[in-house]
Design an enzyme around this catalytic site. Structure first.
Site, PDB file in Angstrom:
ATOM      1  N   SER A 168       0.833  -1.205   0.000  1.00 30.73           N
ATOM      2  CA  SER A 168       0.000   0.000   0.000  1.00 30.73           C
ATOM      3  C   SER A 168       0.869   1.256   0.000  1.00 30.73           C
ATOM      4  O   SER A 168       0.348   2.369  -0.014  1.00 30.73           O
ATOM      5  CB  SER A 168      -0.938   0.008   1.206  1.00 30.73           C
ATOM      6  OG  SER A 168      -0.225  -0.104   2.412  1.00 30.73           O
ATOM      7  N   THR A 182     -38.841  26.539 -12.099  1.00 35.39           N
ATOM      8  CA  THR A 182     -39.185  25.214 -11.581  1.00 35.39           C
ATOM      9  C   THR A 182     -39.446  24.378 -12.824  1.00 35.39           C
ATOM     10  O   THR A 182     -39.930  24.921 -13.838  1.00 35.39           O
ATOM     11  CB  THR A 182     -40.442  25.236 -10.680  1.00 35.39           C
ATOM     12  OG1 THR A 182     -41.551  25.640 -11.476  1.00 35.39           O
ATOM     13  CG2 THR A 182     -40.289  26.189  -9.496  1.00 35.39           C
ATOM     14  N   HIS A 183     -39.103  23.127 -12.789  1.00 28.66           N
ATOM     15  CA  HIS A 183     -39.204  22.256 -13.974  1.00 28.66           C
ATOM     16  C   HIS A 183     -38.415  22.828 -15.154  1.00 28.66           C
ATOM     17  O   HIS A 183     -38.744  22.562 -16.306  1.00 28.66           O
ATOM     18  CB  HIS A 183     -40.669  22.048 -14.396  1.00 28.66           C
ATOM     19  CG  HIS A 183     -41.581  21.693 -13.257  1.00 28.66           C
ATOM     20  ND1 HIS A 183     -41.929  20.399 -12.952  1.00 28.66           N
ATOM     21  CD2 HIS A 183     -42.199  22.468 -12.324  1.00 28.66           C
ATOM     22  CE1 HIS A 183     -42.734  20.396 -11.897  1.00 28.66           C
ATOM     23  NE2 HIS A 183     -42.903  21.641 -11.496  1.00 28.66           N
ATOM     24  N   SER A 239     -12.581  24.597 -28.656  1.00 27.44           N
ATOM     25  CA  SER A 239     -12.800  23.328 -29.350  1.00 27.44           C
ATOM     26  C   SER A 239     -11.665  23.127 -30.348  1.00 27.44           C
ATOM     27  O   SER A 239     -11.164  24.087 -30.933  1.00 27.44           O
ATOM     28  CB  SER A 239     -14.146  23.389 -30.082  1.00 27.44           C
ATOM     29  OG  SER A 239     -14.141  22.493 -31.180  1.00 27.44           O
ATOM     30  N   LYS A 266     -15.966  28.195 -30.497  1.00 26.83           N
ATOM     31  CA  LYS A 266     -16.429  27.657 -29.214  1.00 26.83           C
ATOM     32  C   LYS A 266     -15.659  28.178 -28.006  1.00 26.83           C
ATOM     33  O   LYS A 266     -14.452  28.377 -28.056  1.00 26.83           O
ATOM     34  CB  LYS A 266     -16.319  26.121 -29.218  1.00 26.83           C
ATOM     35  CG  LYS A 266     -17.333  25.416 -30.082  1.00 26.83           C
ATOM     36  CD  LYS A 266     -18.783  25.688 -29.688  1.00 26.83           C
ATOM     37  CE  LYS A 266     -19.182  25.002 -28.417  1.00 26.83           C
ATOM     38  NZ  LYS A 266     -19.223  23.540 -28.567  1.00 26.83           N
ATOM     39  N   GLU A 315     -18.196  21.842 -16.241  1.00 27.16           N
ATOM     40  CA  GLU A 315     -18.572  20.488 -16.686  1.00 27.16           C
ATOM     41  C   GLU A 315     -17.799  19.417 -15.913  1.00 27.16           C
ATOM     42  O   GLU A 315     -18.357  18.390 -15.508  1.00 27.16           O
ATOM     43  CB  GLU A 315     -18.309  20.338 -18.179  1.00 27.16           C
ATOM     44  CG  GLU A 315     -19.277  21.154 -19.032  1.00 27.16           C
ATOM     45  CD  GLU A 315     -18.826  21.204 -20.473  1.00 27.16           C
ATOM     46  OE1 GLU A 315     -18.961  20.188 -21.165  1.00 27.16           O
ATOM     47  OE2 GLU A 315     -18.304  22.254 -20.905  1.00 27.16           O
ATOM     48  N   TYR A 356     -10.148  -6.067  12.505  1.00 29.30           N
ATOM     49  CA  TYR A 356      -9.387  -5.619  11.339  1.00 29.30           C
ATOM     50  C   TYR A 356      -9.304  -6.746  10.326  1.00 29.30           C
ATOM     51  O   TYR A 356      -9.013  -7.897  10.667  1.00 29.30           O
ATOM     52  CB  TYR A 356      -7.960  -5.172  11.734  1.00 29.30           C
ATOM     53  CG  TYR A 356      -7.172  -4.729  10.507  1.00 29.30           C
ATOM     54  CD1 TYR A 356      -7.254  -3.425  10.037  1.00 29.30           C
ATOM     55  CD2 TYR A 356      -6.403  -5.646   9.776  1.00 29.30           C
ATOM     56  CE1 TYR A 356      -6.587  -3.031   8.885  1.00 29.30           C
ATOM     57  CE2 TYR A 356      -5.732  -5.262   8.626  1.00 29.30           C
ATOM     58  CZ  TYR A 356      -5.830  -3.957   8.187  1.00 29.30           C
ATOM     59  OH  TYR A 356      -5.176  -3.573   7.052  1.00 29.30           O
TER      60      TYR A 356
HETATM   61  N1  ARG Z   1      -1.420  -1.150   5.243  1.00 30.69           N
HETATM   62  C1  ARG Z   1      -2.391  -1.601   6.162  1.00 30.69           C
HETATM   63  C2  ARG Z   1      -3.742  -0.940   5.904  1.00 30.69           C
HETATM   64  O1  ARG Z   1      -3.752   0.032   5.247  1.00 30.69           O
HETATM   65  C3  ARG Z   1      -1.968  -1.301   7.554  1.00 30.69           C
HETATM   66  C4  ARG Z   1      -2.532  -2.232   8.564  1.00 30.69           C
HETATM   67  C5  ARG Z   1      -2.002  -3.594   8.341  1.00 30.69           C
HETATM   68  N2  ARG Z   1      -2.413  -4.480   9.385  1.00 30.69           N
HETATM   69  C6  ARG Z   1      -2.278  -5.799   9.264  1.00 30.69           C
HETATM   70  N3  ARG Z   1      -2.685  -6.523  10.245  1.00 30.69           N
HETATM   71  N4  ARG Z   1      -1.766  -6.341   8.186  1.00 30.69           N
HETATM   72  O2  ARG Z   1      -4.776  -1.378   6.338  1.00 30.69           O
END
Ligand code: ARG
Length: 466
Positions: free
Chosen positions: A27, A158-159, A286, A292, A299, A326
């Site tokens: 991550s 409205t509408h 454009s 344009k 948008e 968790y």
């Molecule tokens: N990178 C993990 C997350 O974002 C951190 C927590 C990880 N905990 C674990 N028990 N592997 O959730």
């Protein structure tokens, strides 16, 4: 410890994860942005461990120095993130421990489960504060545009059909009100973000005498009275993502408000309405049609609401089947949360800038607002004041509108005789109803677009927003 193996695997595992597994589960590519808050949390954790004598003064000083050094290297882009160390927590801790042996004591009584919950709460707290500032800027821009154009009157719809005349500024203030509710929701959400989960460990707290109150105070997890705010159930604390959902919900509604405003801007900027002109810098051309000038900022603001709504749905779906507590699924929360926060922040900012570079075409507004049918209700009110029941007045004016249509005249061009041919209650003063200025001066109920009421509301917002 085995080489190339994250600390979380040392001891128990014979080898590191497969390369494909490591790539699938990392991550760091997105949670590295939590680094500042991760280090803040670790500094508070270290101070607490010194207080309860798990760390000596010397160890604590070395850890604090090491963490600050790492922070400045990250800030300068000199820190080397290692994907094999999975996430921001392990990257920072591993590097600290490499430099400062006492770093190996920092994770005492702490799990990445309470650590990541802490980091996200700290991060989101700051994010909400920044976003509230951006929303206030947009509100100010809307109020300013209204104040500059207090004589601009447009048809209210409205509408998407012309209904009754309103001041352009009154229409803008409708969005200021919506944005104010968004601020209230975000601030309310902040009160539940602002609760410290550290000390919950992986799931069941710790046997060590951790000082949770000390940590909470260090990190500013206190209410308006200064009372420390701590999570009260360790299992809930590590699995709870309500605060993220609440933020994403508030962000989704904000995005919807921004999208609705964007839609009005797009309509107003069209040749058909021609109520406003957006400065060149906030429009695009454009590639094919040389004439344009497109309202792309508006948008995209409208379009981006889709992903913010999607993020909320993704988070709720992520949580709905999760057993306590968790689960690694929760790692999927971050990109959705980050994306919602980033998207609403930048959209709010760009719309404010666009509003600050928009002018109102008062003449075109007035020409649209001068359509006398917009005052048909005022004509019915006139009859009510003569003593006629409203239902009858509605019918009579309906017939007057039909007469105008059939004779090819504007409502205001009918003669008194023609009005009286429909109903004898019409007097000489009936045609005065079509004086637009007078009509605007007459709608002064609280919250109505009357001349005086508008001035009062603009002044109220000016006072509130500064
Ligand atoms: N990178 C993990 C997350 O974002 C951190 C927590 C990880 N905990 C674990 N028990 N592997 O959730």
């Amino acid at each position: 410890m085995k080489k190339n193996s994250p600390v979380s695997r040392s001891g128990r595992f014979a080898q590191g994860p497969g390369a494909d597994v490591a790539q699938f589960s990392e991550s760091i590519s997105f949670d590295h942005r939590l680094w500042r808050h991760d280090i803040l949390g670790s500094l508070a954790q270290a101070a607490m461990l010194k207080k309860i004598r798990v760390l000596t003064n010397v160890e604590h000083a070395a850890i604090a120095r090491g963490l600050k050094q790492i922070a400045s290297e990250i800030e300068q882009g000199r820190f080397q993130w290692k994907p094999e160390l999975e996430d921001v927590h392990m990257n920072i801790e591993a590097e600290l421990t490499r430099r400062v042996p006492a770093g190996a004591k920092l994770h005492t009584g702490r799990s990445r489960n309470d650590q990541v919950a802490l980091d996200m709460r700290l991060w989101l707290r700051d994010e909400i504060t920044t976003l509230l500032g951006e929303i206030a800027m947009l509100q100010r821009a809307l109020v300013k545009l209204g104040e500059k154009n207090t004589d601009a009157i447009i048809p209210g719809y409205t509408h998407l059909q012309r209904a009754q005349p309103v001041y352009f500024a009154h229409h803008l203030l409708a969005y200021v009100e919506m944005l104010e509710r968004d601020c209230e929701r975000l601030w309310d959400c902040h009160s539940r973000v602002n609760v410290c989960p550290l000390g919950s460990g992986a799931i069941a707290g710790s046997t060590l005498p951790l000082d949770r109150v000390f940590v909470a105070k260090q990190l500013g997890f206190v209410d308006a009275q200064g009372k420390p705010q701590l999570t009260q159930n360790s299992m809930d604390a590590v699995s709870d993502r309500d605060f993220a959902v609440e933020f994403c919900a508030a962000a989704a509604l904000l995005a919807v408000h921004l999208s609705r405003f964007a839609e009005d801007v797009i309509l107003w900027a069209s040749a058909e309405f021609n109520f406003i002109k957006i400065a060149d810098a906030y429009t695009t051309g454009s590639s094919l049609m040389p004439q344009k000038k497109n309202p792309d900022v508006a948008e995209l603001s409208r379009g981006k609401s889709a992903r913010v709504i999607g993020n909320l749905v993704a988070l709720l779906t992520l949580l709905k089947g999760l057993p306590m507590t968790y689960n690694r699924d929760l790692q999927e929360d971050k990109e959705r949360l980050f994306d919602s926060a980033d998207t609403v922040r930048v959209t709010t900012r760009l719309l404010a800038a666009m509003v600050n570079h928009t002018t109102v075409n008062t003449r075109a507004c007035l020409s649209a607002a001068s359509d006398p049918t917009l005052l048909a209700t005022d004509l019915a009110d006139y009859l009510v004041l003569k003593g006629m029941p409203f239902r009858q007045a509605h019918h009579v004016v309906g017939s007057v509108v039909a007469l105008a249509e059939n004779t090819g005249k504007l409502l205001s061009q009918l003669s008194l005789a023609e009005l009286r041919s429909v109903n004898a209650a019409f007097g000489r003063d009936a045609l005065r109803v079509f004086d637009l200025k007078r009509a605007m001066a007459r709608r002064n109920l609280i919250g109505a677009p009357g001349t005086k009421e508008l001035a009062k509301q603009l002044a109220r917002w000016r006072g509130l927003l500064g």
